[in-house]
Design a protein around this motif. Structure first.
Motif, PDB file in Angstrom:
ATOM      1  N   UNK A 157      -6.025 -11.564  36.200  1.00 48.45           N
ATOM      2  CA  UNK A 157      -6.904 -10.584  36.838  1.00 48.45           C
ATOM      3  C   UNK A 157      -7.392  -9.554  35.825  1.00 48.45           C
ATOM      4  N   UNK A 158      -6.471  -9.044  35.007  1.00 49.42           N
ATOM      5  CA  UNK A 158      -6.898  -8.054  34.025  1.00 49.42           C
ATOM      6  C   UNK A 158      -7.728  -8.680  32.905  1.00 49.42           C
ATOM      7  N   UNK A 159      -7.419  -9.905  32.551  1.00 46.70           N
ATOM      8  CA  UNK A 159      -8.286 -10.608  31.600  1.00 46.70           C
ATOM      9  C   UNK A 159      -9.691 -10.714  32.179  1.00 46.70           C
ATOM     10  N   UNK A 160      -9.774 -11.007  33.477  1.00 45.53           N
ATOM     11  CA  UNK A 160     -11.065 -11.090  34.141  1.00 45.53           C
ATOM     12  C   UNK A 160     -11.777  -9.751  34.193  1.00 45.53           C
ATOM     13  N   UNK A 204       1.442 -21.473  29.046  1.00 46.23           N
ATOM     14  CA  UNK A 204       2.075 -20.658  27.994  1.00 46.23           C
ATOM     15  C   UNK A 204       3.116 -19.734  28.621  1.00 46.23           C
ATOM     16  N   UNK A 205       2.755 -19.086  29.701  1.00 42.91           N
ATOM     17  CA  UNK A 205       3.704 -18.212  30.401  1.00 42.91           C
ATOM     18  C   UNK A 205       4.949 -18.984  30.816  1.00 42.91           C
ATOM     19  N   UNK A 206       4.771 -20.194  31.315  1.00 44.78           N
ATOM     20  CA  UNK A 206       5.915 -20.971  31.785  1.00 44.78           C
ATOM     21  C   UNK A 206       6.847 -21.387  30.638  1.00 44.78           C
ATOM     22  N   UNK A 207       6.310 -21.572  29.441  1.00 43.59           N
ATOM     23  CA  UNK A 207       7.183 -21.839  28.289  1.00 43.59           C
ATOM     24  C   UNK A 207       8.120 -20.654  28.049  1.00 43.59           C
ATOM     25  N   UNK A 208       7.638 -19.451  28.356  1.00 43.10           N
ATOM     26  CA  UNK A 208       8.452 -18.254  28.132  1.00 43.10           C
ATOM     27  C   UNK A 208       9.571 -18.114  29.149  1.00 43.10           C
ATOM     28  N   UNK A 241      -8.765  -6.506  22.892  1.00 42.51           N
ATOM     29  CA  UNK A 241      -8.897  -6.856  24.311  1.00 42.51           C
ATOM     30  C   UNK A 241      -7.553  -7.325  24.862  1.00 42.51           C
ATOM     31  N   UNK A 242      -6.849  -8.153  24.100  1.00 39.05           N
ATOM     32  CA  UNK A 242      -5.546  -8.645  24.547  1.00 39.05           C
ATOM     33  C   UNK A 242      -4.552  -7.503  24.724  1.00 39.05           C
ATOM     34  N   UNK A 243      -4.571  -6.533  23.801  1.00 42.36           N
ATOM     35  CA  UNK A 243      -3.703  -5.361  23.940  1.00 42.36           C
ATOM     36  C   UNK A 243      -4.030  -4.611  25.225  1.00 42.36           C
ATOM     37  N   UNK A 244      -5.317  -4.437  25.515  1.00 40.69           N
ATOM     38  CA  UNK A 244      -5.722  -3.706  26.713  1.00 40.69           C
ATOM     39  C   UNK A 244      -5.293  -4.438  27.981  1.00 40.69           C
ATOM     40  N   UNK A 245      -5.441  -5.753  27.978  1.00 38.16           N
ATOM     41  CA  UNK A 245      -5.007  -6.545  29.130  1.00 38.16           C
ATOM     42  C   UNK A 245      -3.500  -6.400  29.341  1.00 38.16           C
ATOM     43  N   UNK A 246      -2.735  -6.515  28.260  1.00 36.60           N
ATOM     44  CA  UNK A 246      -1.276  -6.430  28.360  1.00 36.60           C
ATOM     45  C   UNK A 246      -0.821  -5.056  28.827  1.00 36.60           C
ATOM     46  N   UNK A 247      -1.524  -4.018  28.407  1.00 35.43           N
ATOM     47  CA  UNK A 247      -1.122  -2.659  28.745  1.00 35.43           C
ATOM     48  C   UNK A 247      -1.498  -2.260  30.165  1.00 35.43           C
ATOM     49  N   UNK A 248      -2.475  -2.936  30.744  1.00 33.92           N
ATOM     50  CA  UNK A 248      -2.976  -2.502  32.060  1.00 33.92           C
ATOM     51  C   UNK A 248      -2.664  -3.463  33.204  1.00 33.92           C
ATOM     52  N   UNK A 249      -2.193  -4.667  32.907  1.00 27.68           N
ATOM     53  CA  UNK A 249      -1.929  -5.608  33.995  1.00 27.68           C
ATOM     54  C   UNK A 249      -0.683  -5.196  34.772  1.00 27.68           C
ATOM     55  N   UNK A 257       5.652  -5.451  28.364  1.00 23.49           N
ATOM     56  CA  UNK A 257       4.260  -5.555  27.948  1.00 23.49           C
ATOM     57  C   UNK A 257       4.093  -6.200  26.576  1.00 23.49           C
ATOM     58  N   UNK A 258       5.092  -6.069  25.732  1.00 24.83           N
ATOM     59  CA  UNK A 258       5.013  -6.722  24.427  1.00 24.83           C
ATOM     60  C   UNK A 258       5.046  -8.243  24.592  1.00 24.83           C
ATOM     61  N   UNK A 259       5.887  -8.744  25.507  1.00 22.40           N
ATOM     62  CA  UNK A 259       5.927 -10.191  25.718  1.00 22.40           C
ATOM     63  C   UNK A 259       4.632 -10.680  26.379  1.00 22.40           C
ATOM     64  N   UNK A 260       4.061  -9.886  27.278  1.00 23.06           N
ATOM     65  CA  UNK A 260       2.772 -10.261  27.867  1.00 23.06           C
ATOM     66  C   UNK A 260       1.718 -10.366  26.778  1.00 23.06           C
ATOM     67  N   UNK A 261       1.729  -9.431  25.844  1.00 26.20           N
ATOM     68  CA  UNK A 261       0.786  -9.500  24.716  1.00 26.20           C
ATOM     69  C   UNK A 261       1.035 -10.760  23.892  1.00 26.20           C
ATOM     70  N   UNK A 262       2.302 -11.097  23.653  1.00 25.55           N
ATOM     71  CA  UNK A 262       2.611 -12.302  22.883  1.00 25.55           C
ATOM     72  C   UNK A 262       2.132 -13.555  23.607  1.00 25.55           C
ATOM     73  N   UNK A 263       2.288 -13.603  24.924  1.00 25.62           N
ATOM     74  CA  UNK A 263       1.782 -14.733  25.712  1.00 25.62           C
ATOM     75  C   UNK A 263       0.276 -14.855  25.528  1.00 25.62           C
TER      76      UNK A 263
END
Length: 381
Positions: free
Chosen positions: A271-274, A291-295, A350-358, A370-376
């Motif tokens: 959603x935040x990527x969108x 990718x998320x499921x691998x984590x 953009x990826x940092x912003x998505x990770x910080x706001x989702x 949020x760091x792991x979300x950014x890594x994903x």
């Protein structure tokens, strides 16, 4: 299973004569003025628009048109619809289209009878609407299951936020597979992946062992995969499209969610990527979810193993994730960010912003930071 109260007031009309039957049966219960809401005009090319107008006029209704509802509908578009509904004293809203049209109309319905701004009401006051202009949904592109509940996903451009608002559920839904026949293969598959994602994320939420909701979710996943492959083999397979319509409805009518908490972390990230990129929702999920499921595979190994065996006929959790990744490729869906259509370049910033706001979900197999979300997200590049 957790304690729950389940109510399902939705009336579904499925099949060739569904629209005629629905309007003849339902519209007499409501007032004269009907808002006919739709998207970019594809329903005019397919003849669906003419059919709706004829049926509404034959039912003695006055039509107020509201068109131009975009994919990833915006809050500004919602407010435009609200102004029209109020000005024309609309008695009923008929949403004709895919999930974006239906979502937009659900929020229009509720906001039109509220004095308070609905976003402020829900996110600042923690209150939710209990009334709205009655509405129905005629689905022309399936996948979101938006027609089956009161939840909507809206993009607030000024806030750089895309997320849920609760509006008014439709009183009835029309599911006619023939209406989807003009939808392209990639759009059908993108929508169907959203269905698959709904079932996967519900299944991976918090639940006890041997519960029926998990078994139904696995069946929906398997059936969705089977019918996506049928569409891949034959784009004109109307039965497969009908099966996917019902899979979509079943994934979002609440049956899979009773007695449990759900994991919708991939949806929150997408959603935040969108919000930042305006990318296609199902395609964004196809990139993020494997990718998320691998984590989190080690945090729900038993569930991932069952998923592998039931949905893809393989033995181990890792083989199931391999199969999911290969299935995304088989469908021709994007596998990385660079393959997504985006209104902006998808950069590290953009990826940092998505990770910080989702939104971060607490009911998934393991809460992410949020760091792991950014890594994903980086691994999706």
């Amino acid at each position: 299973m957790n304690n729950f109260t389940y109510s399902y007031p939705m009336k579904v009309y499925f099949g060739e004569d569904a629209t005629k039957n629905a309007i003849a049966t339902e519209l007499g219960n409501f007032g004269k003025t009907v808002m006919l809401a739709y998207g970019g005009g594809s329903i005019k090319k397919t003849g669906v628009y003419d059919e709706m107008v004829t049926l509404l006029e034959n039912a003695g209704k006055e039509i107020v048109e509201f068109s131009g509802i975009m994919p990833n509908p915006t809050y500004a578009k919602v407010q435009e619809g609200v102004e029209l509904a109020r000005a024309k004293h609309v008695d009923f809203i008929l949403a004709v289209g895919g999930g974006s049209v239906v979502d937009c109309c659900k929020v229009i319905s509720a906001q039109a009878v509220l004095e308070e701004d609905i976003w402020d009401m829900e996110y600042k006051s923690g209150k939710f609407p209990t009334a709205g202009i009655p509405m129905g949904a005629v689905v022309t592109a399936s996948g979101t299951g938006a027609e089956m509940n009161a939840g909507a996903v809206i993009t607030c451009e000024d806030k750089m936020w895309k997320g849920p608002l609760f509006g008014t559920a439709a009183t009835f839904a029309v599911l006619n597979p023939a209406y989807t026949m003009s939808v392209s293969k990639i759009q059908v598959l993108s929508g169907a992946f959203d269905t698959l994602s709904h079932a996967m994320e519900t299944y991976l939420g918090t639940s006890d062992q041997d519960n029926v909701s998990d078994d139904v979710a696995l069946s929906i996943m398997r059936n969705t995969v089977v019918n996506m492959r049928r569409v891949l083999a034959d784009i004109e397979d109307v039965q497969a499209r009908g099966n996917l319509m019902w899979d979509s409805a079943m994934a979002e009518n609440g049956i899979l969610k009773v007695g449990r908490l759900t994991d919708f972390q991939a949806h929150q990230i997408e959603h935040q990527l969108g919000a930042y990129t305006d990318c296609n929702h199902g395609q964004g999920l196809a990139v993020i979810q494997p990718v998320y499921y691998r984590h989190i595979v080690n945090d729900a190994r038993e569930k991932f193993t069952r998923f592998a065996k039931v949905v893809f006929d393989v033995e181990t959790a890792e083989q199931g994730l391999d199969a999911l990744e290969n299935f995304v490729k088989e469908c021709g869906l994007p596998t990385k960010m660079s393959e997504l259509q985006s209104k902006v370049e998808i950069t590290e910033e953009v990826l940092h912003q998505v990770a910080e706001t989702c939104n971060v979900i607490k009911s998934n197999p393991r809460e992410l930071d949020r760091e792991e979300i950014y890594q994903i997200l980086r691994e999706c590049m």
